[in-house]
Scaffold this active site. Structure first.
Site, PDB file in Angstrom:
ATOM      1  N   SER A 138       0.891  -1.092  -0.024  1.00 45.03           N
ATOM      2  CA  SER A 138      -0.287  -0.050   0.181  1.00 45.03           C
ATOM      3  C   SER A 138       0.988   1.276   0.134  1.00 45.03           C
ATOM      4  O   SER A 138       1.880   1.185   0.595  1.00 45.03           O
ATOM      5  CB  SER A 138      -0.961  -0.122   1.152  1.00 45.03           C
ATOM      6  OG  SER A 138      -1.676   1.206   1.347  1.00 45.03           O
ATOM      7  N   LYS A 192      -4.537  -6.749   3.469  1.00 48.49           N
ATOM      8  CA  LYS A 192      -4.390  -5.565   2.509  1.00 48.49           C
ATOM      9  C   LYS A 192      -5.797  -5.106   2.253  1.00 48.49           C
ATOM     10  O   LYS A 192      -6.033  -4.080   1.798  1.00 48.49           O
ATOM     11  CB  LYS A 192      -3.531  -6.041   1.376  1.00 48.49           C
ATOM     12  CG  LYS A 192      -3.684  -4.717   0.324  1.00 48.49           C
ATOM     13  CD  LYS A 192      -3.050  -3.404   1.018  1.00 48.49           C
ATOM     14  CE  LYS A 192      -2.894  -2.515  -0.155  1.00 48.49           C
ATOM     15  NZ  LYS A 192      -3.968  -2.076  -1.302  1.00 48.49           N
ATOM     16  N   HIS A 195      -7.465  -3.507   4.505  1.00 47.63           N
ATOM     17  CA  HIS A 195      -6.826  -2.027   4.878  1.00 47.63           C
ATOM     18  C   HIS A 195      -7.781  -1.215   3.837  1.00 47.63           C
ATOM     19  O   HIS A 195      -8.065   0.013   4.149  1.00 47.63           O
ATOM     20  CB  HIS A 195      -5.427  -2.177   4.488  1.00 47.63           C
ATOM     21  CG  HIS A 195      -4.940  -0.819   3.821  1.00 47.63           C
ATOM     22  ND1 HIS A 195      -4.992  -0.268   2.483  1.00 47.63           N
ATOM     23  CD2 HIS A 195      -4.158   0.071   4.599  1.00 47.63           C
ATOM     24  CE1 HIS A 195      -4.579   0.775   2.639  1.00 47.63           C
ATOM     25  NE2 HIS A 195      -3.581   1.182   3.573  1.00 47.63           N
ATOM     26  N   ASN A 196      -7.791  -1.701   2.401  1.00 50.77           N
ATOM     27  CA  ASN A 196      -8.694  -1.062   1.615  1.00 50.77           C
ATOM     28  C   ASN A 196     -10.044  -0.725   1.906  1.00 50.77           C
ATOM     29  O   ASN A 196     -10.442   0.335   1.805  1.00 50.77           O
ATOM     30  CB  ASN A 196      -8.622  -1.624   0.386  1.00 50.77           C
ATOM     31  CG  ASN A 196      -7.417  -1.569  -0.506  1.00 50.77           C
ATOM     32  OD1 ASN A 196      -6.217  -1.264   0.345  1.00 50.77           O
ATOM     33  ND2 ASN A 196      -7.169  -1.483  -1.897  1.00 50.77           N
ATOM     34  N   GLU A 199      -9.790   1.914   4.215  1.00 47.71           N
ATOM     35  CA  GLU A 199      -9.688   3.088   3.472  1.00 47.71           C
ATOM     36  C   GLU A 199     -10.986   3.758   2.895  1.00 47.71           C
ATOM     37  O   GLU A 199     -11.046   4.892   2.849  1.00 47.71           O
ATOM     38  CB  GLU A 199      -8.572   2.778   2.163  1.00 47.71           C
ATOM     39  CG  GLU A 199      -8.340   3.939   1.169  1.00 47.71           C
ATOM     40  CD  GLU A 199      -7.492   3.042   0.149  1.00 47.71           C
ATOM     41  OE1 GLU A 199      -6.380   2.456   0.439  1.00 47.71           O
ATOM     42  OE2 GLU A 199      -7.793   3.036  -1.254  1.00 47.71           O
TER      43      GLU A 199
HETATM   44  C1  6PG Z   1      -3.305   1.575  -1.533  1.00 47.09           C
HETATM   45  C2  6PG Z   1      -4.467   1.656  -2.276  1.00 47.09           C
HETATM   46  C3  6PG Z   1      -4.593   0.931  -3.733  1.00 47.09           C
HETATM   47  C4  6PG Z   1      -5.648   1.618  -4.561  1.00 47.09           C
HETATM   48  C5  6PG Z   1      -6.982   0.890  -4.355  1.00 47.09           C
HETATM   49  C6  6PG Z   1      -7.874   1.971  -4.564  1.00 47.09           C
HETATM   50  O1  6PG Z   1      -3.391   0.799  -0.694  1.00 47.09           O
HETATM   51  O2  6PG Z   1      -2.213   1.961  -2.121  1.00 47.09           O
HETATM   52  O3  6PG Z   1      -5.652   0.990  -1.553  1.00 47.09           O
HETATM   53  O4  6PG Z   1      -4.478  -0.301  -3.546  1.00 47.09           O
HETATM   54  O5  6PG Z   1      -5.471   2.945  -4.734  1.00 47.09           O
HETATM   55  O6  6PG Z   1      -6.835   0.165  -5.400  1.00 47.09           O
HETATM   56  O7  6PG Z   1      -9.044   1.429  -4.928  1.00 47.09           O
HETATM   57  P1  6PG Z   1     -10.392   1.592  -5.645  1.00 47.09           P
HETATM   58  O8  6PG Z   1     -10.355   2.199  -6.991  1.00 47.09           O
HETATM   59  O9  6PG Z   1     -11.268   0.583  -5.480  1.00 47.09           O
HETATM   60  O10 6PG Z   1     -10.692   2.927  -4.827  1.00 47.09           O
END
Ligand code: 6PG
Length: 485
Positions: A138, A192, A195-196, A199
Site C-alpha cells: 500500500s 491488505k 486495509h482498503n 480506506e
Molecule cells: C493502496 C490503495 C491502492 C488503490 C486501491 C484503490 O493501499 O495503495 O488502496 O491499493 O488505490 O486500489 O482502489 P479503488 O479504485 O477501489 O478505490
C-alpha cells in the site's frame, strides 16, 4: 538468518520485478536505490527501456526481454516480484514463471489479489516446490517509490530471505519498518483487502464531514480545506485528512471554480472494498462502516436513477446550526468516533479471518506497520498498537480505555451531527450507521429477541430463554403453550 546483502557480488540480481507500470517501476527503483541489483521484465520491452532511460542512474538494473533471460539473471534462491493486474493476468505470469523457476525459488505477488486466489496459488506453487508469497503493498505510486507499507503472507521460511529486503524498502516509523510477516498463504492479501475497506470507510466519513460543512454550514470550499488542514494537526492527523485539504484547495484552471466542483460526483471502485464486505458477510462480522462506504460509491454512480429521483420531496427541513464553530467541532468528534468504529470493525474482521484460516495474525503488529507508508496511515494507529499491546485479546477496539474515553467524550456531538444531518436532509450513511452500531453494541437488550419470536412463529426455528437452559418452541398454531425441543 539468510540475510540478503544489498549490492550483488555475483553480478546477478537479488530481485526481479515483472510488470513495469507505475507501481512496478517505482518498486523496482526503490529496490535499486537501496543498493539491490534489480532484474527488470515487462511484456512489452518499451516500458523496461523507458525505466532504464529515465532512471537507470538510480542503481543497478538488468534489462531482460524474455522470461528465460529474466529468470537466468537472478541469484538463487530466485526472488521475483509480480506487479501486474490482479486476476487472470497474474495467473498467466505465475504459470510462466513457475515453469522457468526451480524448487526453493520465491514468487511474490505484490498486486491487489483476492486472498482466496492467493490461497489457491500458494497451494499450487508449494506442490511444485516453489515458495509463493502474496504481499499486500500500500501507498500508491509515491509510496512504492519512497517507502510503502508491505504486508507479506506466505511461508515463514521465505520471509527469512525476503523480509530484510522488503523491510529495507518499506516506510520506516520511529525506526521500525512498515513491513512484517503477516502469516501463511492468503493472510497478507486478506489484511491488505481490509486495509482498503477501511480506506473506503475513512474516505466516506471524510466526504460526509465535507458535505455537512458545505450544506449545513454553507462554508466555502477554501474554508473547508482550512478546517481539514487544522484537523490534521490534531488526533485526526492522517494522510487522507492531509490530502483532503490539498484536493479541496485545488482551483480548476479552466473555470476558476474549486476543482471538486467540476469533478463528476460518481465514485469509482476497483473491487477491494466490495471484497471486504463480501468476506465480512461470510465471516458474520458487521463491518457496517465499510459496507456503507461501498454502497455510497455505488449509489453515487447510479447516475440515471439519481437524475430521475432529483425532484423527490425532502419534507419539512430543520434549521441550520446557528453556532458554526460549535458544529464544526461536533463534526470533528463524529468523524473521530465513526473512524474508531470503522477500525474496530475492520480489526474484528481480521481476527475472524485469522481464526477461520488459522493465520494467527498479530493485530498489534499490523497496526504498527500501518502507521506509515500506506493510504490509511494515521497518528491514531499508534493508539491501536498500544491498545493491542495492553490487551492482545481485546474484544473490540471500542473497549480499549483510550478509545472508550475518546468516543464517550464525543458522543453528544456525534448524536447532534447525525440528528442535524437527518433534519436537514443531508445523507450521512457512515456517520449514522456507525452511531447505530455503537448503540447496538452497548445495548442491554436488542430487538433480536423479537426476530427470534417471529422466526419461531412462521418457521418453528426455536429460541433460547433468558431464565433457563435449553431450546424452546411455542405452539403458535395450537394452544400457544411452550414446548422444550
Ligand atoms: C493502496 C490503495 C491502492 C488503490 C486501491 C484503490 O493501499 O495503495 O488502496 O491499493 O488505490 O486500489 O482502489 P479503488 O479504485 O477501489 O478505490
Amino acid at each position: 538468518m539468510n540475510n540478503v546483502e544489498a549490492s550483488s557480488s555475483s553480478g546477478k540480481a537479488q530481485i526481479g520485478v515483472t510488470g513495469l507500470a507505475v507501481m512496478g517501476s517505482n518498486i523496482a527503483r526503490n529496490f535499486a536505490r537501496h543498493g539491490y541489483t534489480v532484474a527488470l521484465h515487462n511484456r512489452s520491452i518499451a516500458k523496461t527501456d523507458a525505466l532504464i532511460a529515465n532512471h537507470g542512474d538510480e542503481g543497478n538494473f538488468i534489462r531482460t526481454e524474455t522470461i528465460a533471460e529474466f529468470v537466468a539473471a537472478l541469484e538463487r534462491p530466485r526472488r521475483v516480484l509480480i506487479m501486474v493486474k490482479a486476476g487472470a493476468p497474474t495467473d498467466a505470469v505465475i504459470e510462466e514463471l513457475a515453469d522457468a523457476m526451480e524448487p526453493g525459488d520465491i514468487i511474490i505477488d505484490g498486486g491487489n489479489s483476492l486472498y482466496t486466489d492467493t490461497i489457491r496459488r500458494e497451494a499450487a506453487m508449494s506442490a511444485r516446490g516453489l515458495n509463493f508469497v502474496g504481499a499486500g503493498i500500500s501507498g500508491g505510486e509515491e509510496g512504492a517509490l519512497n517507502g510503502p507499507a508491505i504486508m507479506p503472507g506466505g511461508p515463514a521460511e521465505s520471509y527469512e530471505s525476503l523480509g530484510p529486503m522488503l523491510e529495507s524498502i518499506a516506510a520506516q516509523v520511529d525506526g521500525e519498518p512498515c513491513c512484517t510477516h503477516i502469516g501463511p498463504d492468503g493472510s497478507g492479501h486478506f489484511v491488505k483487502m481490509v486495509h482498503n475497506g477501511i480506506e473506503y470507510a475513512d474516505m466516506q466519513l471524510i466526504g460526509e464531514a465535507y458535505d455537512l460543512m458545505r450544506k449545513a454550514l454553507d462554508l466555502p470550499v477554501a474554508e473547508i480545506a482550512d478546517v481539514f488542514r487544522e484537523w490534521n494537526t490534531t488526533e485526526l492527523e492522517s494522510y487522507l485528512i492531509e490530502i483532503t485539504a490539498e484536493v479541496l484547495s485545488q482551483v480548476d484552471a479552466e473555470t476558476g471554480k474549486p476543482l471538486v466542483d467540476v469533478i463528476v460526483d460518481a465514485a469509482g471502485q476497483k473491487g477491494t472494498g466490495r471484497w471486504t464486505v463480501k468476506s465480512a458477510l461470510d465471516l458474520g462480522i458487521p463491518t457496517t462502516g465499510i459496507a456503507e462506504a461501498v454502497f455510497a460509491r455505488a449509489l453515487s454512480s447510479s447516475t440515471d436513477q439519481r437524475l430521475a429521483a432529483r425532484g423527490l420531496k425532502a419534507g419539512a427541513l430543520g434549521e441550520a446550526p446557528a453556532d458554526k464553530a460549535r458544529f464544526i467541532e461536533d463534526i470533528k468528534a463524529a468523524l473521530y468516533a465513526s473512524k474508531v468504529v470503522a477500525y474496530a470493525q475492520g480489526f474484528d474482521q481480521i481476527a475472524a479471518g485469522s481464526a477461520e484460516y488459522g493465520w494467527d495474525v498479530d493485530r498489534g503488529a499490523l497496526a504498527t506497520i500501518w502507521r506509515g507508508g500506506c493510504i490509511i496511515r494515521a497518528q491514531f494507529l499508534n493508539r491501536i498498537r498500544e491498545a493491542y499491546a495492553d490487551d492482545p485479546a481485546l474484544p473490540s477496539l471500542l473497549l480499549a480505555p483510550y478509545f472508550r474515553d475518546a468516543v464517550e467524550a464525543g458522543i453528544d456531538s456525534w448524536r447532534r451531527v447525525v440528528s442535524t444531518a437527518t433534519l436537514l436532509g443531508i445523507p450521512v450513511p457512515a456517520f449514522a450507521s456507525s452511531l447505530s452500531y455503537y448503540d447496538a453494541l452497548r445495548a442491554e437488550r436488542l430487538p433480536a429477541a423479537l426476530t427470534q419470536g417471529l422466526r419461531d412463529y412462521f418457521g418453528a426455528h426455536t429460541y433460547q430463554r433468558v431464565d433457563k437452559e435449553g431450546t424452546f418452541h411455542t405452539l403458535w398454531s395450537g394452544d400457544r403453550s411452550e414446548v422444550a425441543e
